[in-house]
Design a protein around this motif. Sequence first.
Motif, PDB file in Angstrom:
ATOM      1  N   ASN A 271      14.663   3.070  43.236  1.00 52.63           N
ATOM      2  CA  ASN A 271      14.132   4.341  43.407  1.00 52.63           C
ATOM      3  C   ASN A 271      13.355   4.829  41.757  1.00 52.63           C
ATOM      4  OD1 ASN A 271      16.659   4.495  41.857  1.00 52.63           O
ATOM      5  ND2 ASN A 271      17.307   6.453  43.233  1.00 52.63           N
ATOM      6  N   LEU A 272      14.211   4.400  40.670  1.00 54.14           N
ATOM      7  CA  LEU A 272      13.548   4.565  39.484  1.00 54.14           C
ATOM      8  C   LEU A 272      12.026   4.100  39.257  1.00 54.14           C
ATOM      9  CD1 LEU A 272      13.917   5.932  36.732  1.00 54.14           C
ATOM     10  CD2 LEU A 272      14.842   3.628  35.962  1.00 54.14           C
ATOM     11  N   TRP A 273      11.695   2.979  39.750  1.00 58.93           N
ATOM     12  CA  TRP A 273      10.651   2.331  39.676  1.00 58.93           C
ATOM     13  C   TRP A 273       9.672   3.034  40.466  1.00 58.93           C
ATOM     14  CZ3 TRP A 273      12.102   1.080  35.441  1.00 58.93           C
ATOM     15  CH2 TRP A 273      12.994   0.112  35.158  1.00 58.93           C
ATOM     16  N   ILE A 274       9.921   3.397  41.572  1.00 55.26           N
ATOM     17  CA  ILE A 274       9.226   4.225  42.648  1.00 55.26           C
ATOM     18  C   ILE A 274       8.887   5.408  42.010  1.00 55.26           C
ATOM     19  CG2 ILE A 274       9.110   4.952  45.058  1.00 55.26           C
ATOM     20  CD1 ILE A 274      10.958   2.974  45.955  1.00 55.26           C
ATOM     21  N   ASP A 275       9.801   6.143  41.430  1.00 51.11           N
ATOM     22  CA  ASP A 275       9.421   7.442  40.920  1.00 51.11           C
ATOM     23  C   ASP A 275       8.468   7.093  39.695  1.00 51.11           C
ATOM     24  OD1 ASP A 275      10.839   8.791  42.847  1.00 51.11           O
ATOM     25  OD2 ASP A 275      12.711   8.998  41.548  1.00 51.11           O
ATOM     26  N   ILE A 276       8.612   6.130  38.835  1.00 52.77           N
ATOM     27  CA  ILE A 276       8.114   6.123  37.411  1.00 52.77           C
ATOM     28  C   ILE A 276       7.002   5.313  37.286  1.00 52.77           C
ATOM     29  CG2 ILE A 276      10.084   7.282  36.384  1.00 52.77           C
ATOM     30  CD1 ILE A 276      10.359   4.759  34.871  1.00 52.77           C
TER      31      ILE A 276
ATOM     32  N   PRO B 264       8.089  -3.008  37.180  1.00 54.52           N
ATOM     33  CA  PRO B 264       7.054  -3.408  37.809  1.00 54.52           C
ATOM     34  C   PRO B 264       6.149  -4.319  36.772  1.00 54.52           C
ATOM     35  CG  PRO B 264       7.580  -1.742  39.034  1.00 54.52           C
ATOM     36  CD  PRO B 264       8.427  -1.475  37.795  1.00 54.52           C
ATOM     37  N   SER B 265       6.141  -3.701  35.759  1.00 56.75           N
ATOM     38  CA  SER B 265       5.236  -4.358  34.722  1.00 56.75           C
ATOM     39  C   SER B 265       5.565  -5.558  34.228  1.00 56.75           C
ATOM     40  CB  SER B 265       5.146  -3.151  33.498  1.00 56.75           C
ATOM     41  OG  SER B 265       6.140  -3.324  32.742  1.00 56.75           O
TER      42      SER B 265
ATOM     43  N   GLN C 264       5.170   3.740  40.220  1.00 57.10           N
ATOM     44  CA  GLN C 264       4.501   3.270  41.584  1.00 57.10           C
ATOM     45  C   GLN C 264       3.435   2.536  41.554  1.00 57.10           C
ATOM     46  OE1 GLN C 264       4.145   5.170  46.009  1.00 57.10           O
ATOM     47  NE2 GLN C 264       5.548   6.026  44.464  1.00 57.10           N
ATOM     48  N   GLU C 265       2.380   2.735  40.590  1.00 62.89           N
ATOM     49  CA  GLU C 265       1.092   2.174  40.581  1.00 62.89           C
ATOM     50  C   GLU C 265       1.433   0.561  40.213  1.00 62.89           C
ATOM     51  OE1 GLU C 265      -3.019   2.075  38.005  1.00 62.89           O
ATOM     52  OE2 GLU C 265      -1.716   3.892  37.864  1.00 62.89           O
ATOM     53  N   ASP C 266       2.192   0.491  39.340  1.00 67.29           N
ATOM     54  CA  ASP C 266       2.388  -1.109  38.850  1.00 67.29           C
ATOM     55  C   ASP C 266       3.367  -1.758  40.051  1.00 67.29           C
ATOM     56  OD1 ASP C 266       1.261  -1.254  36.707  1.00 67.29           O
ATOM     57  OD2 ASP C 266       3.099  -0.835  35.395  1.00 67.29           O
ATOM     58  N   LEU C 267       3.988  -0.840  40.721  1.00 60.52           N
ATOM     59  CA  LEU C 267       4.874  -1.476  41.847  1.00 60.52           C
ATOM     60  C   LEU C 267       3.932  -1.979  43.143  1.00 60.52           C
ATOM     61  CD1 LEU C 267       7.279  -2.145  43.347  1.00 60.52           C
ATOM     62  CD2 LEU C 267       7.783   0.271  43.948  1.00 60.52           C
ATOM     63  N   ARG C 268       3.189  -1.024  43.068  1.00 60.10           N
ATOM     64  CA  ARG C 268       2.163  -1.431  44.256  1.00 60.10           C
ATOM     65  C   ARG C 268       1.235  -2.549  44.172  1.00 60.10           C
ATOM     66  NH1 ARG C 268       0.779   2.632  48.443  1.00 60.10           N
ATOM     67  NH2 ARG C 268       2.483   4.411  48.276  1.00 60.10           N
ATOM     68  N   LYS C 269       0.894  -2.866  42.767  1.00 60.07           N
ATOM     69  CA  LYS C 269       0.263  -4.068  42.240  1.00 60.07           C
ATOM     70  C   LYS C 269       1.073  -5.332  42.470  1.00 60.07           C
ATOM     71  CE  LYS C 269      -2.529  -2.041  38.671  1.00 60.07           C
ATOM     72  NZ  LYS C 269      -2.779  -1.988  37.011  1.00 60.07           N
ATOM     73  N   VAL C 270       2.383  -5.219  42.209  1.00 59.62           N
ATOM     74  CA  VAL C 270       3.263  -6.359  42.505  1.00 59.62           C
ATOM     75  C   VAL C 270       3.350  -6.541  44.079  1.00 59.62           C
ATOM     76  CG1 VAL C 270       5.754  -7.101  42.447  1.00 59.62           C
ATOM     77  CG2 VAL C 270       4.519  -5.818  40.517  1.00 59.62           C
ATOM     78  N   LEU C 271       3.661  -5.537  44.911  1.00 61.52           N
ATOM     79  CA  LEU C 271       3.568  -5.505  46.227  1.00 61.52           C
ATOM     80  C   LEU C 271       2.190  -6.392  46.998  1.00 61.52           C
ATOM     81  CD1 LEU C 271       5.296  -2.057  47.514  1.00 61.52           C
ATOM     82  CD2 LEU C 271       6.343  -4.485  47.574  1.00 61.52           C
ATOM     83  N   ALA C 272       1.342  -6.086  46.281  1.00 65.85           N
ATOM     84  CA  ALA C 272      -0.060  -6.701  46.802  1.00 65.85           C
ATOM     85  C   ALA C 272       0.134  -8.158  46.700  1.00 65.85           C
ATOM     86  CB  ALA C 272      -1.165  -5.872  46.219  1.00 65.85           C
TER      87      ALA C 272
ATOM     88  N   LEU D 100      11.506   6.700  49.908  1.00 66.59           N
ATOM     89  CA  LEU D 100      10.867   7.418  48.982  1.00 66.59           C
ATOM     90  C   LEU D 100       9.517   6.793  48.651  1.00 66.59           C
ATOM     91  CD1 LEU D 100      11.431   9.210  46.258  1.00 66.59           C
ATOM     92  CD2 LEU D 100      12.339   7.135  45.313  1.00 66.59           C
ATOM     93  N   LEU D 101       9.165   5.638  49.181  1.00 68.67           N
ATOM     94  CA  LEU D 101       7.920   4.944  48.804  1.00 68.67           C
ATOM     95  C   LEU D 101       6.844   5.399  49.623  1.00 68.67           C
ATOM     96  CD1 LEU D 101       6.434   2.717  47.374  1.00 68.67           C
ATOM     97  CD2 LEU D 101       7.265   1.197  48.675  1.00 68.67           C
ATOM     98  N   THR D 102       7.132   5.613  50.957  1.00 64.01           N
ATOM     99  CA  THR D 102       6.325   5.880  51.957  1.00 64.01           C
ATOM    100  C   THR D 102       6.335   7.429  52.277  1.00 64.01           C
ATOM    101  OG1 THR D 102       7.719   5.647  53.682  1.00 64.01           O
ATOM    102  CG2 THR D 102       6.740   3.602  52.717  1.00 64.01           C
ATOM    103  N   GLY D 103       7.172   8.033  52.114  1.00 66.58           N
ATOM    104  CA  GLY D 103       7.409   9.576  52.365  1.00 66.58           C
ATOM    105  C   GLY D 103       7.800   9.813  53.933  1.00 66.58           C
ATOM    106  N   ARG D 104       8.012   8.667  54.496  1.00 64.06           N
ATOM    107  CA  ARG D 104       8.476   8.490  56.009  1.00 64.06           C
ATOM    108  C   ARG D 104       9.798   8.602  56.233  1.00 64.06           C
ATOM    109  NH1 ARG D 104       4.134   9.090  59.774  1.00 64.06           N
ATOM    110  NH2 ARG D 104       2.359   7.843  59.043  1.00 64.06           N
TER     111      ARG D 104
END
Length: 298
Positions: free
Chosen positions: A146-151, A125-126, A153-161, A175-179
Amino acid sequence: MSITVVGSVALDTVETPAGRNEEGLGGAATYFSLAAVHYAPIHLVGVVGEDFPQAHVDLFHHCGVHLEGLERAPGRTFRWTGRYHDDVNERDTLETQLNVFENFHPRLPEAARRSPYLFLGNIHPSLQLEVLEQVNPTFTALDTMNLWIDIAQEDLRKVLARTDAIIINDAEVRLLTGRTNVIRGAREVGALGPRIVVVKKGEHGCLLFADDTIFSAPAFPLENVVDPTGAGDTFAGGFMGYIARQNSLDLATLRRAVIHGSVVASFACEDFGPRPLVTLTPERIAGRFDKFKALVDF
């Protein structure tokens, strides 16, 4: 309308019940590009090593993929080795060699920066954020794992935004939501930024979430699956390619884009590597699209 894709170009060694393909052309950006180029001009941004065969470069050129953004760096090309079980929905990764991909920082040439459509392949994600700092596309979609979601996730959420769509599988949604419920999970993924969420479910097809609606599509049934490697990236290429060709994001276009993604991905599974994508024609795509339409009509 053109598409820029940023991701991996690799040499894959794949063993399936149908046989073995030694150091064949692979990588997420490869499959995406060779699928999407049937619909729109493609600018590929990635990196390969000094050992990357010229024949593969020539193949990209033959198919019409623009390679100004493909860097050739000192060292060896990214390699992946995998073995599929008798049930080809299951596989084992035997070896991953990042090689030149480990220190890759995408640098987009001017033509790639001007593309109105951008697909961020499955990279850290960086690095996806680095790409977003270089461009201002009309429509951005991304893949993750799943690897990026695990290690990361903060950067991934910035990308998603900062993106309009995400193509993700059902396990990654959980994995991302816990649902545990994929539908609730997909809604929560959409709340992070992307208004379009496509959830891949392998041989069970996919779900499209857009504008408070859900569209469900099966996978195209195949009697003989040779190599499913890259099917998800091929799906993304067909999906994005159709959207770019139509230059529209209305719901009807998005639904048809899902089917085009599934159609092109079905071809990719019928031989090793991306070879089936090289010989595809508009007539074959249209023919299988019609078969798909008949399959779900009731």
